[in-house]
Design a protein around this motif. Structure first.
Motif, PDB file in Angstrom:
ATOM      1  N   LEU A 233       0.517   4.097   0.765  1.00  0.00           N
ATOM      2  CA  LEU A 233       1.397   3.060   1.304  1.00  0.00           C
ATOM      3  C   LEU A 233       1.353   3.043   2.833  1.00  0.00           C
ATOM      4  CD1 LEU A 233       3.588   0.917   1.069  1.00  0.00           C
ATOM      5  CD2 LEU A 233       5.280   2.772   0.881  1.00  0.00           C
ATOM      6  N   LEU A 234       1.451   4.214   3.445  1.00  0.00           N
ATOM      7  CA  LEU A 234       1.414   4.271   4.916  1.00  0.00           C
ATOM      8  C   LEU A 234       0.065   3.807   5.447  1.00  0.00           C
ATOM      9  CD1 LEU A 234       3.281   7.645   5.585  1.00  0.00           C
ATOM     10  CD2 LEU A 234       4.187   5.319   5.666  1.00  0.00           C
ATOM     11  N   PHE A 235      -1.017   4.141   4.737  1.00  0.00           N
ATOM     12  CA  PHE A 235      -2.348   3.694   5.171  1.00  0.00           C
ATOM     13  C   PHE A 235      -2.453   2.175   5.086  1.00  0.00           C
ATOM     14  CE2 PHE A 235      -6.779   2.597   4.266  1.00  0.00           C
ATOM     15  CZ  PHE A 235      -7.406   3.184   5.358  1.00  0.00           C
ATOM     16  N   ALA A 236      -1.920   1.591   4.009  1.00  0.00           N
ATOM     17  CA  ALA A 236      -1.970   0.135   3.855  1.00  0.00           C
ATOM     18  C   ALA A 236      -1.163  -0.558   4.948  1.00  0.00           C
ATOM     19  CB  ALA A 236      -1.454  -0.257   2.474  1.00  0.00           C
ATOM     20  N   LEU A 237      -0.019  -0.008   5.308  1.00  0.00           N
ATOM     21  CA  LEU A 237       0.801  -0.623   6.342  1.00  0.00           C
ATOM     22  C   LEU A 237       0.188  -0.446   7.727  1.00  0.00           C
ATOM     23  CD1 LEU A 237       4.355   0.460   5.111  1.00  0.00           C
ATOM     24  CD2 LEU A 237       3.251  -1.764   4.838  1.00  0.00           C
ATOM     25  N   ARG A 238      -0.502   0.672   7.931  1.00  0.00           N
ATOM     26  CA  ARG A 238      -1.088   0.921   9.254  1.00  0.00           C
ATOM     27  C   ARG A 238      -2.316   0.057   9.493  1.00  0.00           C
ATOM     28  NH1 ARG A 238      -4.816   4.550  11.357  1.00  0.00           N
ATOM     29  NH2 ARG A 238      -5.149   5.468   9.306  1.00  0.00           N
ATOM     30  N   THR A 239      -3.022  -0.313   8.452  1.00  0.00           N
ATOM     31  CA  THR A 239      -4.267  -1.069   8.616  1.00  0.00           C
ATOM     32  C   THR A 239      -4.080  -2.567   8.415  1.00  0.00           C
ATOM     33  OG1 THR A 239      -4.778  -0.635   6.275  1.00  0.00           O
ATOM     34  CG2 THR A 239      -5.709   0.866   7.930  1.00  0.00           C
ATOM     35  N   ARG A 240      -2.842  -3.003   8.208  1.00  0.00           N
ATOM     36  CA  ARG A 240      -2.571  -4.428   8.024  1.00  0.00           C
ATOM     37  C   ARG A 240      -1.364  -4.831   8.850  1.00  0.00           C
ATOM     38  NH1 ARG A 240      -4.428  -2.427   3.313  1.00  0.00           N
ATOM     39  NH2 ARG A 240      -5.877  -3.683   2.061  1.00  0.00           N
ATOM     40  N   LYS A 241      -1.351  -6.086   9.238  1.00  0.00           N
ATOM     41  CA  LYS A 241      -0.218  -6.633   9.974  1.00  0.00           C
ATOM     42  C   LYS A 241       0.089  -8.019   9.448  1.00  0.00           C
ATOM     43  CE  LYS A 241       1.626  -7.569  14.573  1.00  0.00           C
ATOM     44  NZ  LYS A 241       1.357  -7.556  16.033  1.00  0.00           N
ATOM     45  N   ALA A 242       1.280  -8.158   8.888  1.00  0.00           N
ATOM     46  CA  ALA A 242       1.678  -9.446   8.315  1.00  0.00           C
ATOM     47  C   ALA A 242       2.131 -10.378   9.434  1.00  0.00           C
ATOM     48  CB  ALA A 242       2.804  -9.249   7.309  1.00  0.00           C
ATOM     49  N   LYS A 243       1.529 -11.556   9.500  1.00  0.00           N
ATOM     50  CA  LYS A 243       1.876 -12.535  10.523  1.00  0.00           C
ATOM     51  C   LYS A 243       2.861 -13.578  10.020  1.00  0.00           C
ATOM     52  CE  LYS A 243      -2.549 -12.045  12.948  1.00  0.00           C
ATOM     53  NZ  LYS A 243      -3.734 -12.747  13.497  1.00  0.00           N
ATOM     54  N   LYS A 244       3.170 -13.558   8.747  1.00  0.00           N
ATOM     55  CA  LYS A 244       4.122 -14.506   8.202  1.00  0.00           C
ATOM     56  C   LYS A 244       4.854 -13.855   7.033  1.00  0.00           C
ATOM     57  CE  LYS A 244       0.724 -16.620   5.075  1.00  0.00           C
ATOM     58  NZ  LYS A 244       0.094 -17.889   4.619  1.00  0.00           N
ATOM     59  N   ALA A 245       6.006 -14.424   6.706  1.00  0.00           N
ATOM     60  CA  ALA A 245       6.807 -13.926   5.590  1.00  0.00           C
ATOM     61  C   ALA A 245       6.154 -14.332   4.271  1.00  0.00           C
ATOM     62  CB  ALA A 245       8.219 -14.488   5.697  1.00  0.00           C
ATOM     63  N   PRO A 246       6.455 -13.636   3.173  1.00  0.00           N
ATOM     64  CA  PRO A 246       7.379 -12.513   3.063  1.00  0.00           C
ATOM     65  C   PRO A 246       6.728 -11.186   3.442  1.00  0.00           C
ATOM     66  CG  PRO A 246       6.536 -13.080   0.901  1.00  0.00           C
ATOM     67  CD  PRO A 246       5.964 -14.093   1.848  1.00  0.00           C
ATOM     68  N   ARG A 247       7.556 -10.251   3.898  1.00  0.00           N
ATOM     69  CA  ARG A 247       7.053  -8.945   4.336  1.00  0.00           C
ATOM     70  C   ARG A 247       7.758  -7.807   3.603  1.00  0.00           C
ATOM     71  NH1 ARG A 247       8.055 -11.908   9.023  1.00  0.00           N
ATOM     72  NH2 ARG A 247       6.210 -12.575  10.162  1.00  0.00           N
ATOM     73  N   ALA A 248       8.078  -8.005   2.363  1.00  0.00           N
ATOM     74  CA  ALA A 248       8.822  -7.003   1.610  1.00  0.00           C
ATOM     75  C   ALA A 248       7.883  -5.974   0.984  1.00  0.00           C
ATOM     76  CB  ALA A 248       9.660  -7.671   0.529  1.00  0.00           C
ATOM     77  N   LEU A 249       8.465  -4.838   0.615  1.00  0.00           N
ATOM     78  CA  LEU A 249       7.806  -3.840  -0.234  1.00  0.00           C
ATOM     79  C   LEU A 249       8.500  -3.926  -1.585  1.00  0.00           C
ATOM     80  CD1 LEU A 249       5.949  -1.441  -0.788  1.00  0.00           C
ATOM     81  CD2 LEU A 249       7.719   0.055   0.153  1.00  0.00           C
ATOM     82  N   ARG A 250       7.759  -4.363  -2.602  1.00  0.00           N
ATOM     83  CA  ARG A 250       8.344  -4.656  -3.906  1.00  0.00           C
ATOM     84  C   ARG A 250       8.041  -3.535  -4.894  1.00  0.00           C
ATOM     85  NH1 ARG A 250       5.996  -9.381  -4.822  1.00  0.00           N
ATOM     86  NH2 ARG A 250       4.707  -8.886  -6.642  1.00  0.00           N
ATOM     87  N   PHE A 251       9.086  -3.099  -5.581  1.00  0.00           N
ATOM     88  CA  PHE A 251       8.943  -2.078  -6.627  1.00  0.00           C
ATOM     89  C   PHE A 251       9.045  -2.765  -7.983  1.00  0.00           C
ATOM     90  CE2 PHE A 251      10.147   0.351  -2.980  1.00  0.00           C
ATOM     91  CZ  PHE A 251       9.583   1.603  -3.150  1.00  0.00           C
ATOM     92  N   GLU A 252       8.025  -2.590  -8.802  1.00  0.00           N
ATOM     93  CA  GLU A 252       8.023  -3.112 -10.166  1.00  0.00           C
ATOM     94  C   GLU A 252       8.172  -1.925 -11.116  1.00  0.00           C
ATOM     95  OE1 GLU A 252       4.507  -5.420 -10.739  1.00  0.00           O
ATOM     96  OE2 GLU A 252       5.164  -7.019  -9.392  1.00  0.00           O
ATOM     97  N   LEU A 253       9.295  -1.896 -11.824  1.00  0.00           N
ATOM     98  CA  LEU A 253       9.651  -0.747 -12.664  1.00  0.00           C
ATOM     99  C   LEU A 253       9.731  -1.190 -14.115  1.00  0.00           C
ATOM    100  CD1 LEU A 253      12.522   0.647 -10.393  1.00  0.00           C
ATOM    101  CD2 LEU A 253      10.093   1.224 -10.313  1.00  0.00           C
ATOM    102  N   VAL A 254       8.919  -0.583 -14.965  1.00  0.00           N
ATOM    103  CA  VAL A 254       8.902  -0.868 -16.397  1.00  0.00           C
ATOM    104  C   VAL A 254       9.102   0.457 -17.138  1.00  0.00           C
ATOM    105  CG1 VAL A 254       7.551  -1.761 -18.329  1.00  0.00           C
ATOM    106  CG2 VAL A 254       7.360  -2.828 -16.069  1.00  0.00           C
ATOM    107  N   PRO A 255      10.089   0.553 -18.037  1.00  0.00           N
ATOM    108  CA  PRO A 255      10.307   1.822 -18.757  1.00  0.00           C
ATOM    109  C   PRO A 255       9.050   2.278 -19.489  1.00  0.00           C
ATOM    110  CG  PRO A 255      12.144   0.307 -19.105  1.00  0.00           C
ATOM    111  CD  PRO A 255      11.095  -0.460 -18.374  1.00  0.00           C
TER     112      PRO A 255
END
Length: 612
Positions: A233-255
């Protein structure tokens, strides 16, 4: 900011904190505030690398400030004047005076509390709150980290000079390191005696610090990650820069399935490797402020596991980094500096009704027996769970109880010599207080129209009867997919004069709070048979991501009287359709909810919650 909005605190330090490093040994000398009695700890550190990196990361969170700061253009104006351009001396002097006042106000705003150090029988912990009021961290060292540990239990403030974090890097792993945190450190010629320092802590800062503690007591969806997942996750954020929204980190949780982290706007899917999600129902939670996670990079070599606790939309998210003998809990607030979102979020954190004497009874029990879980406190409290939770929330807001997220235990911790008055920090501003007074009046705040705009957000219209102004206002606004304010309108003098530059007016705030409360009530009512009988028309979308290909399948189920319509297929491909007619509304409603429950059991996630 007036004196009435600040909490005065006097800090007395005998000397400054420091790091003494020699080729033979090193000592970390932490100076503690002396008015709280004898508090301290000393001992030899077994793992100096873990101790150094954990402290450095915590102090980095303390100093972090991601607020936008305007550029100083006075030098450029002076250059234009020398070149004979259109920049008069009056313009230069006016901008210089403005910047001087702005910087002076910023310095006053930065007058915050020093870190809080607490020595317990089983550990020593350090609490910090960032200057931009967006990140809370609690670093806990177990007794196993120290040899020959000597301690005096209690809580007090810790002196952190600006140069202390840099001096921590002098510690070497091949040299013995010892910790000495005490009110009266040994006299050192290079450290003269310090005078008492008076700090006027803004109530807004204190409110943010304590409401994070209150949020920690709420039920949460918990998922576990492996250290490599945090690295990815930190590597993905360090090597990318979002120039427009949305800029969320989404958690998808399935039992029964591994959690997925989705980085927006690229829809980059990161599969987790820390185990399966053990919750009872599928869920998707969007979190914001992901760049603040960069503070955890230094802890990756020591991390054994990572736990994430998701409270819900607009509420904080807690990251717990287990490092063996040390644990760091990082709480990232879900609201923005503008105060727009915080008004709605903090409203959910305030305890509704607390029986008389229950909060004091629980606090005395914690002081006598030490850390206790919520279930243990409920067992002998003689009150319902809801009342016990509300009482513990109240004690957290007063600064007398701490919730240990990592261990799921409540601990006694006196933030101030006297408890903080929760009424003082109840409202963030006078406008917010007036908004709550409007909500208390029956029928004075009405939601007239709620329009869900797919892909854009939610547009809300309302009517607010302001009896002080002897007229009604018709505020409206739009919340985008990140929960931010868009297209706000109101006919009151405050909004007509300054819009939302000075914050939303009380009518917009009241409408926002009314919308949040109604949405929570409707979601709770949907889970009951009585509430489902009131639903005659509704549309829900459910999505499921294929584990191998990463493609999403979308189901769209609609109820309209006696008709149930189903549309399903891949998100980017051709869809299939089905319409079912029933003899009565009750039969159609039963088939509609049965289809939704079946989709949830098959691992489909309600897509509506992803847009909150």
């Amino acid at each position: 900011m007036t004196t009435a909005t600040r909490h005065p605190v006097e800090l007395r330090y005998a000397t400054a904190s420091d790091v003494e490093a020699t080729p033979e040994s090193s000592r970390v000398l932490l100076s503690l505030e002396g008015s709280r009695g004898t508090v301290g700890v000393r001992g030899r550190v077994r793992d100096s690398a873990l101790f150094r990196d954990a402290l450095a990361a915590t102090f980095g969170i303390l100093a972090s400030d991601l607020r936008y700061r305007g550029k100083d253009r006075t030098a450029y104006l002076a250059y234009l004047m020398k070149q004979g351009k259109r920049a008069s001396a009056q313009i230069w002097e006016a901008q210089k005076a403005f910047l001087d006042n702005a910087l002076e106000g910023e310095e006053k705003k930065d007058a915050v509390l020093d870190p809080v150090l607490t020595v317990d029988p089983d550990s020593v912990s350090l609490e910090v709150f960032s200057r931009d009021e967006s990140a809370y961290a609690r670093l806990s060292f177990d007794n196993a980290l120290f040899d020959g540990r000597e301690a005096a239990h209690g809580s007090t403030f810790l002196d952190v000079p600006p140069e202390l974090p840099a001096r921590l890097d002098r510690l070497r792993t091949y040299v013995p390191v010892s910790l000495e945190a005490h009110v009266a450190l040994p006299a050192r010629p290079s450290q003269p005696t310090r005078e008492p320092r008076n700090v006027e802590v803004p109530h807004a800062w204190l409110r943010g610090f304590l409401q994070v503690q209150s949020a920690a007591t709420l039920p949460a969806s918990t998922c576990k990650l492996a250290p490599v997942d945090l690295y990815n996750l930190l590597f993905a954020l360090r090597t990318r820069k979002a120039k427009k929204a949305p800029r969320a980190l989404r958690f998808e949780l399935v039992p029964g399935a591994a959690p997925r982290l989705v980085v927006e706007p690229w829809e980059l899917v990161l599969e987790a490797h820390g185990g399966t999600y053990t919750g009872s129902a599928p869920a998707v939670v969007r979190t914001f402020g992901r760049q603040r996670l960069a503070a955890l990079a230094r802890l990756l070599p020591h991390a054994r596991s990572v736990q994430v606790q998701l409270l819900g939309p607009g509420l904080p998210v807690f990251w717990v980094i287990d490092m063996g003998a040390a644990t760091l809990t990082l709480g990232l607030t879900g609201w923005t500096e503008s105060g727009w979102s915080s008004a709605a979020a903090f409203d959910a954190l305030m305890p509704r009704a607390v029986p008389d004497g229950l909060a004091e009874k629980l606090r005395n029990r914690l002081r006598a027996e030490g850390p206790l879980s919520f279930e243990t406190l409920v067992a002998n409290a003689g009150a319902p769970k809801e009342s016990v939770r509300a009482a513990l929330q109240l004690e957290c807001l007063r600064g007398r109880v701490l919730y240990d997220v990592a261990r799921s235990e409540y601990r006694p911790r006196e933030l101030m010599p006297t408890p903080v008055d929760e009424a003082v920090i109840r409202y963030g501003s006078e406008r917010e207080a007036r908004a709550h007074r409007l909500l208390e009046g029956a029928g004075e705040v009405k939601l007239t129209k709620v329009h869900e705009v797919v892909g854009e957000g939610t547009r809300i219209h309302g009517e607010v009867v302001d009896r002080e102004a002897v007229r009604s206002f018709f505020p409206s606004f739009m919340l985008d997919v990140e929960g931010r304010l868009r297209e706000a309108n109101c006919g009151c003098p405050h909004h007509r004069r300054s819009g939302v530059r000075e914050g939303p007016c009380e009518h917009l705030l009241a409408l926002r709070l009314a919308y949040s409360r109604r949405r929570a009530e409707e979601e709770a009512l949907r889970q009951t048979p009585e509430g489902r009988k009131l639903i005659r028309a509704e549309t829900r979308s459910y999505v499921r991501r294929d584990a191998e290909s990463g493609l999403e399948t979308v189901y769209r189920v609609s109820l309209d009287g006696q008709v149930v319509a189903v549309e399903w297929g891949p998100r980017t491909g051709e869809s299939r359709h089905q319409r079912l007619w029933f003899d009565s509304d009750a039969e159609a409603r039963g088939a509609y909810f049965s289809r939704l429950e079946k989709l949830a059991a098959e691992g489909y996630i309600d897509a509506a919650s992803a847009l909150v």
